[in-house]
Design a protein around this motif. Sequence first.
Motif, PDB file in Angstrom:
ATOM      1  N   ALA A 108       3.018 -13.597  -5.058  1.00 39.24           N
ATOM      2  CA  ALA A 108       3.711 -12.406  -5.555  1.00 39.24           C
ATOM      3  C   ALA A 108       4.561 -11.798  -4.451  1.00 39.24           C
ATOM      4  CB  ALA A 108       2.715 -11.371  -6.074  1.00 39.24           C
ATOM      5  N   THR A 109       5.672 -11.199  -4.863  1.00 35.00           N
ATOM      6  CA  THR A 109       6.528 -10.435  -3.964  1.00 35.00           C
ATOM      7  C   THR A 109       6.908  -9.143  -4.677  1.00 35.00           C
ATOM      8  OG1 THR A 109       8.507 -10.497  -2.576  1.00 35.00           O
ATOM      9  CG2 THR A 109       8.655 -11.581  -4.732  1.00 35.00           C
ATOM     10  N   TYR A 110       7.928  -8.430  -4.181  1.00 38.16           N
ATOM     11  CA  TYR A 110       8.293  -7.154  -4.791  1.00 38.16           C
ATOM     12  C   TYR A 110       9.799  -6.951  -4.696  1.00 38.16           C
ATOM     13  CZ  TYR A 110       8.324  -5.645   0.097  1.00 38.16           C
ATOM     14  OH  TYR A 110       8.573  -5.546   1.448  1.00 38.16           O
ATOM     15  N   TYR A 111      10.309  -6.105  -5.583  1.00 38.85           N
ATOM     16  CA  TYR A 111      11.725  -5.738  -5.531  1.00 38.85           C
ATOM     17  C   TYR A 111      11.983  -4.889  -4.293  1.00 38.85           C
ATOM     18  CZ  TYR A 111      12.295  -7.290 -10.372  1.00 38.85           C
ATOM     19  OH  TYR A 111      12.344  -8.033 -11.514  1.00 38.85           O
ATOM     20  N   GLY A 112      13.172  -5.061  -3.685  1.00 37.68           N
ATOM     21  CA  GLY A 112      13.465  -4.377  -2.433  1.00 37.68           C
ATOM     22  C   GLY A 112      13.717  -2.896  -2.554  1.00 37.68           C
ATOM     23  N   SER A 113      14.277  -2.424  -3.670  1.00 40.04           N
ATOM     24  CA  SER A 113      14.583  -1.006  -3.834  1.00 40.04           C
ATOM     25  C   SER A 113      13.340  -0.232  -4.212  1.00 40.04           C
ATOM     26  CB  SER A 113      15.658  -0.820  -4.913  1.00 40.04           C
ATOM     27  OG  SER A 113      15.817   0.544  -5.228  1.00 40.04           O
ATOM     28  N   GLN A 133      -5.930  -6.871   3.804  1.00 42.12           N
ATOM     29  CA  GLN A 133      -5.440  -5.508   3.569  1.00 42.12           C
ATOM     30  C   GLN A 133      -5.578  -5.081   2.110  1.00 42.12           C
ATOM     31  OE1 GLN A 133      -3.794  -7.874   5.168  1.00 42.12           O
ATOM     32  NE2 GLN A 133      -3.294  -7.124   7.220  1.00 42.12           N
ATOM     33  N   CYS A 134      -5.960  -6.004   1.237  1.00 36.39           N
ATOM     34  CA  CYS A 134      -5.999  -5.712  -0.201  1.00 36.39           C
ATOM     35  C   CYS A 134      -7.365  -5.226  -0.640  1.00 36.39           C
ATOM     36  CB  CYS A 134      -5.612  -6.949  -0.996  1.00 36.39           C
ATOM     37  SG  CYS A 134      -3.921  -7.477  -0.715  1.00 36.39           S
ATOM     38  N   THR A 135      -7.366  -4.490  -1.758  1.00 39.33           N
ATOM     39  CA  THR A 135      -8.613  -4.002  -2.329  1.00 39.33           C
ATOM     40  C   THR A 135      -9.229  -5.072  -3.224  1.00 39.33           C
ATOM     41  OG1 THR A 135      -7.624  -3.118  -4.341  1.00 39.33           O
ATOM     42  CG2 THR A 135      -7.617  -1.692  -2.388  1.00 39.33           C
ATOM     43  N   TYR A 189       3.071  -3.364  -6.279  1.00 33.53           N
ATOM     44  CA  TYR A 189       2.738  -4.137  -5.083  1.00 33.53           C
ATOM     45  C   TYR A 189       1.879  -3.314  -4.136  1.00 33.53           C
ATOM     46  CZ  TYR A 189       3.511  -7.279  -1.080  1.00 33.53           C
ATOM     47  OH  TYR A 189       3.341  -8.136  -0.014  1.00 33.53           O
ATOM     48  N   GLY A 190       2.275  -2.065  -3.915  1.00 31.45           N
ATOM     49  CA  GLY A 190       1.519  -1.203  -3.013  1.00 31.45           C
ATOM     50  C   GLY A 190       0.138  -0.866  -3.524  1.00 31.45           C
ATOM     51  N   ALA A 194       4.737  -5.626   4.821  1.00 35.23           N
ATOM     52  CA  ALA A 194       5.321  -6.425   5.895  1.00 35.23           C
ATOM     53  C   ALA A 194       5.223  -7.923   5.615  1.00 35.23           C
ATOM     54  CB  ALA A 194       4.642  -6.090   7.217  1.00 35.23           C
ATOM     55  N   TYR A 195       4.230  -8.338   4.823  1.00 35.69           N
ATOM     56  CA  TYR A 195       4.108  -9.753   4.488  1.00 35.69           C
ATOM     57  C   TYR A 195       5.286 -10.217   3.624  1.00 35.69           C
ATOM     58  CZ  TYR A 195      -0.740 -10.058   6.136  1.00 35.69           C
ATOM     59  OH  TYR A 195      -1.874 -10.077   6.900  1.00 35.69           O
ATOM     60  N   GLY A 196       5.744  -9.363   2.720  1.00 30.12           N
ATOM     61  CA  GLY A 196       6.842  -9.739   1.837  1.00 30.12           C
ATOM     62  C   GLY A 196       6.399 -10.563   0.645  1.00 30.12           C
ATOM     63  N   VAL A 197       5.682 -11.645   0.907  1.00 30.46           N
ATOM     64  CA  VAL A 197       5.129 -12.517  -0.133  1.00 30.46           C
ATOM     65  C   VAL A 197       3.658 -12.740   0.178  1.00 30.46           C
ATOM     66  CG1 VAL A 197       5.246 -14.769  -1.253  1.00 30.46           C
ATOM     67  CG2 VAL A 197       7.352 -13.670  -0.471  1.00 30.46           C
ATOM     68  N   VAL A 198       2.782 -12.606  -0.823  1.00 26.10           N
ATOM     69  CA  VAL A 198       1.350 -12.764  -0.596  1.00 26.10           C
ATOM     70  C   VAL A 198       0.749 -13.699  -1.647  1.00 26.10           C
ATOM     71  CG1 VAL A 198       1.022 -10.537   0.517  1.00 26.10           C
ATOM     72  CG2 VAL A 198       0.861 -10.699  -1.977  1.00 26.10           C
TER      73      VAL A 198
END
Length: 236
Positions: free
Chosen positions: A36-41, A75-77, A103-104, A117-121
Amino acid sequence: MASSRPTFNNAYYLFCALLLLPAVCYCQDYFAPSRATYYGSPRCYGTPTGACGYGQYGRDMNDGYVTGVRCTKPQCTEDGVNVVATDYGEGDRTDFILSPQAYGKMSQPDKTEELFAYGVVDVEFRRIPCRYWGYNLMLKVHERSKQPSYLAIVILHVAGRNDITDVEFWQEDCQQWRPMRRAYGVVFDLENPPRGDIYIRFQVSGTNGVNWVQPKNGIPSNWKAGATYDTQIQLD
């Protein structure tokens, strides 16, 4: 979307799909690996129309938490989140492109920046029954529909582990059901629709096998693009 959280032997990777993405096009009872990743905005919820036909509904549903899973980083729950996939996108060998909010939410409270900071996990997911508390199966007339020559519909709030696989309309003059075309995603359309109220039925595939479901009321003859109609049907 409100829902209680089921427990799966200390694993909480939950996937609730309105539309199944290519990598999750089957109903599974086990957890599958993915990325998974996330949108930049910060306020980016995906494309304004969506590749699957949900449009703004897909962007705003559940405050933008339209896709999400648990990652495997420290870092994940261990808590999961119920999500609904309503769009399609491609990233760096990823199946999920999340809003920054979703993502957060996978991270521990004090580890959010490290996770970003990973960007993709690496993540894991599974499909669970969808729940739309207080909503029946809804039928929306797509914004591109045009009276009286073209009708396109989108079916919303498909609950349970169910998928709408076909839609038919009643042709009064020949007394038979005729298929609507699946235009793309969850959009079914019809050129030169019948005059008067339009009666349709849905083929539902899922929890109870494959069945046809028919609302009692038809789409009213004065239907308008963008209007939403309640079928008075709830799927299990």
